[in-house]
Design an enzyme around this catalytic site. Structure first.
Site, mmCIF file in Angstrom:
data_model
loop_
_atom_site.group_PDB
_atom_site.id
_atom_site.type_symbol
_atom_site.label_atom_id
_atom_site.label_comp_id
_atom_site.label_asym_id
_atom_site.label_seq_id
_atom_site.Cartn_x
_atom_site.Cartn_y
_atom_site.Cartn_z
ATOM 1 C CG ASP A 144 -0.073 -12.393 5.059
ATOM 2 O OD1 ASP A 144 -0.702 -11.721 5.892
ATOM 3 O OD2 ASP A 144 0.243 -11.972 3.938
ATOM 4 C CB SER A 218 -7.693 -6.042 -2.872
ATOM 5 O OG SER A 218 -6.506 -6.817 -3.012
ATOM 6 C CG MET A 219 -5.157 -8.269 3.308
ATOM 7 S SD MET A 219 -3.561 -8.182 4.142
ATOM 8 C CE MET A 219 -3.716 -9.534 5.289
ATOM 9 C CG MET A 261 -2.554 3.967 -8.389
ATOM 10 S SD MET A 261 -3.156 5.695 -8.213
ATOM 11 C CE MET A 261 -4.809 5.601 -8.863
ATOM 12 C CE1 TYR A 280 -6.389 -4.585 6.103
ATOM 13 C CE2 TYR A 280 -6.291 -3.090 7.973
ATOM 14 C CZ TYR A 280 -5.706 -3.646 6.849
ATOM 15 O OH TYR A 280 -4.444 -3.252 6.474
ATOM 16 C CG LEU A 296 -3.920 0.689 9.360
ATOM 17 C CD1 LEU A 296 -4.123 -0.374 10.430
ATOM 18 C CD2 LEU A 296 -4.849 1.873 9.593
#
Length: 369
Positions: A144, A218-219, A261, A280, A296
């Site tokens: 990132d 969760s991003m 999980m 997103y 994706l």
């Protein structure tokens, strides 16, 4: 044989898998490999650290799948203070944290032939690695942009100052190039994939007779998508896996929230979903996300359509876009996904091939930037 060390805010044993996990697993097949997980503290646990389930295994070495793991836990850790007046305090906290690097970490650095430093908090240790082991090859895994993930100015400044100590910068997207001081050490190596996981048959976890879709991770999670979608499509079950606190408060009969999980367990949900959702948040989302979104890629691997914001379409077959917060466009995207006849294929190398490109980019012209 290569002796490797990974420094990351991820932990190799975590249920949630990122690219660094697959790279580390491949390096473990090539030689002794260690994984140092940093930034765990009482503060991070209160904020919902995804490594909370591993907290009682911190500060001890544990070998898992051939990788020596050490989760460094303290009562505190340095963080982004976000105010210029506090910059000296912030720098002092990061300096002190570096001085307290555990003895096992120093041992691993000294013995390593190759040290992988992942973007995030880990770049503060670039100069320490070079000092402790001048001959080690430093590979920066640029997962990132430091600005996008909200890193402290101290981390960003240290990264720029010590950038030329890095031997190789691995970028999973060419869009990340604009965030580097220069391109001399940069190589392009996109995320890999294990095609074998999609060739197996997994049990169907969904309610028979119901249309079901899935979101994983969760991003940049946009909860409003599900607030809208669940209301306009009560005939669809929306399964949300591993969104953590970002999904708190979502309450509808057809929203099913699952805790984080193991990666292997998510495969059933992927294989049998009618479509996947990549919800997103519209927050000036960087272009590189179009290339690096693992969710994706996983949808495409299993051949299922993806519903995602317009900015994530990227002219890719099988993706159907909506405007965040707009009920009509969300409804249209879901309808299009359910009616999709697109041939969905994922053009990607395996993880062993990607690792080889990172280690020997000169042998692969397609790594050039």
């Amino acid at each position: 044989m290569t002796r490797s060390l990974f420094i990351s805010v991820h932990d190799f044993r975590s249920l949630r898998k990122a690219s660094v996990h697959f790279i580390a697993a491949e390096m473990a097949r090539r030689g002794p490999t260690a994984f140092l997980s940093i930034g765990l503290s009482s503060l991070s646990l209160r904020r919902g650290d995804t490594r909370a389930s591993l907290a009682d295994r911190a500060n001890q070495v544990e070998t898992v799948d051939g990788v020596e793991c050490y989760l460094w836990r303290m009562k505190w850790h340095p963080f982004n203070m976000r105010r210029a007046v506090l910059a000296p305090v912030e720098r002092g906290m990061f300096w002190l944290y570096r001085q307290m690097l555990p003895a096992i970490a120093r041992k691993w650095i000294r013995r390593a032939d190759t040290v992988f430093i992942e973007s995030g908090m880990a770049p503060i240790f670039i100069s320490d690695v070079r000092k402790l082991n001048p001959s080690a090859r430093i590979i920066y895994l640029m997962s990132d942009d430091l600005e996008v993930v909200g890193c402290a100015d101290t981390i960003k400044n240290d990264f720029v100052r010590n950038f030329d100590m890095i031997d190789t910068v691995r970028m999973p997207s060419r869009y990340l190039l604009e965030r580097l001081p220069h391109a001399r050490s940069a190589v392009f190596a996109p995320h890999g994939i294990d095609r074998g996981i999609a060739e197996k048959n997994y049990p169907n976890p969904y309610t028979p007779g119901r249309i079901s879709c899935v979101s994983i991770g969760s991003m940049l999670f946009d909860r409003t998508f599900f607030q809208i979608a669940a209301q306009i499509r009560p005939d669809i079950d929306f399964h949300i896996i591993g969104a953590g606190h970002a999904a708190d408060g979502l309450d509808a009969p057809n929203i099913i929230i699952h805790p984080e999980m193991a990666f292997e367990r998510t495969l059933s949900y992927l294989q049998h979903a009618s479509f996947g959702v990549a919800p997103y948040r519209d927050a000036n989302t960087p272009r590189y996300l179009l290339d690096t979104s693992l969710k994706l890629r996983q949808f495409a691997l299993f051949g299922i359509p993806a519903v995602c914001p317009d900015f994530a379409l990227n002219d890719t077959a099988g993706r159907y876009g909506y405007r965040p917060g707009d009920a009509q466009s969300i409804g249209r995207a879901i309808d299009a996904a359910l009616q999709s006849s697109d041939v969905i294929e994922l053009d990607a190398h395996s993880w062993p091939e990607i690792v080889q490109r990172i280690l020997t980019p000169e042998a692969y012209p397609d790594t050039r930037v």
